[in-house]
Design an enzyme around this catalytic site. Sequence first.
Site, PDB file in Angstrom:
ATOM      1  N   SER A 267       0.814  -1.215   0.000  1.00  0.00           N
ATOM      2  CA  SER A 267       0.000   0.000   0.000  1.00  0.00           C
ATOM      3  C   SER A 267       0.844   1.260   0.000  1.00  0.00           C
ATOM      4  CB  SER A 267      -0.910  -0.008   1.229  1.00  0.00           C
ATOM      5  OG  SER A 267      -0.101  -0.014   2.391  1.00  0.00           O
ATOM      6  N   CYS A 268       2.145   1.142   0.244  1.00  0.00           N
ATOM      7  CA  CYS A 268       2.943   2.362   0.430  1.00  0.00           C
ATOM      8  C   CYS A 268       3.939   2.641  -0.680  1.00  0.00           C
ATOM      9  CB  CYS A 268       3.692   2.293   1.752  1.00  0.00           C
ATOM     10  SG  CYS A 268       2.611   2.385   3.170  1.00  0.00           S
ATOM     11  N   PHE A 269       4.868   1.727  -0.901  1.00  0.00           N
ATOM     12  CA  PHE A 269       5.990   2.062  -1.799  1.00  0.00           C
ATOM     13  C   PHE A 269       5.543   2.551  -3.181  1.00  0.00           C
ATOM     14  CE2 PHE A 269       9.672  -0.594   0.219  1.00  0.00           C
ATOM     15  CZ  PHE A 269       9.534   0.140   1.384  1.00  0.00           C
TER      16      PHE A 269
END
Length: 434
Positions: A267-269
């Site tokens: 969900s982030c990188f």
Amino acid sequence: MTRICIVGAGHVGLVYGVAFALAGNEVVAADVDAKPIATLAKGTPTFFEPGLSKALRRALRTKRLSFTTNVVGASGKAKAIFLCVGTPSRPDGSIDTMYLEAAAKSVGEGIRATKGYSVVAVKSTVLPGTTDGIVRPALEATSGKAAGRDFGLCVNPEFLREGSALEDAIKPDRIVIGAFNRRSATALAPVYRGVRSPRLTTDLRTAEMIKYATNAFLATKVSFANELANLCDAFGGINVDAVVEGMGLDPRINPRFLKAGLGFGGSCFPKDVRALVAGGRARGYGSRVLRAVLELNDLQPLRAVELAEKAVGPLAGKRVAILGLSFKGGSDDVRESRAIPLAKALLERGASVVGYDPEANSAFKAAVPAVEIAPDLASALARADVCIVHNDWPQWRALKASHFSGMRGDVVVDGRRILRRGAMKGVRLEVLGG
Ligand code: UDX
């Protein structure tokens, strides 16, 4: 003990809600969505995270954690209010701050009539300038109060990894507090009393950038490792892990986060690197390094296809098993999982694709319906011509040649460099990165 309100009971909000409650604070987690709130109030997490289910029930039993849909009411009673709502990606990679702005307006309403000094801290990942440019005006408009003077305003980024999120929240490797003014920072400090981690206090914009810089650098490390693996394959006869071990002995480098694979997901990188590139572009700066990091990440899943084709020829009509569908082992999250482009590339080549994951099967089926989902490992491998290992579930490390004996073919592509070569006698192993 601090009275805390968490706004947004998703991955970040729930984990922090539980962690803060177990640390002795009185926590109310608020979300406008009634469905997850009802589930959470019964002690059932809305997603898989090791240890969270037990910790949630323990926190509920202490009566120091509760859930509500009344964001205004809950924030009005709190001393520290954390904004943990999602900031979804727009098609151009930029982030949508609509939920954040709405949450800030509700919190502003909540603190309108309060007498004491409470502090609002943004934990959502937001580009530099967002807290001062969007959150502050929203809070000030509905509260009728001034940031800094009447209430505190901070940016307090989270660095939670899925799979160890609870531990990361309880024992963070650092606490970054970006503060509107000194009084804001002082108001937030009691929340982290007793946590022995290095602390850094900055202004709002710097703290916002620290979060992006961290994720962008880690993503760059992963893409670098993947490029190195591809180069090792191009030269031949070089094991990328041995290269990383040698590099990593240089204290300026360190070997962590240099494990080659089929790319980074989660969900982030991908989202954060895209947002930083898009944010730079909107301000007249064209990223070069970060664009290359993303480009390689898009191509990397295809390396497994290349290795499979090198071993068995065209994949049309072949049955290919993918082991590991979540973006990484220990998680049921398929967001940006590299198994998605991998499966699509195999399907495009006319292969039939069967997948298996210890936790992410139904989520993956929803993401790529054309993939057949196997109920267990043996059924996934049965009659497969080729197997591709995509992620790093610890159970893959325990696999032996006998586990693959039900396959029609004998080619196993280790895209995560996780199988034990010594245990694979009789299997034709193609390992990414030598
Ligand atoms: C990440 C950050 O680590 C965390 O600090 C931030 O708050 C959210 O994003 P997470 O998404 O849970 O956490 O996953 P992480 O363990 O960091 O891995 C990200 C991706 O990189 C995964 O797909 C993983 O498989 C991949 N990766 C990681 C590698 O390919 N090689 C590595 O050496 C490390």
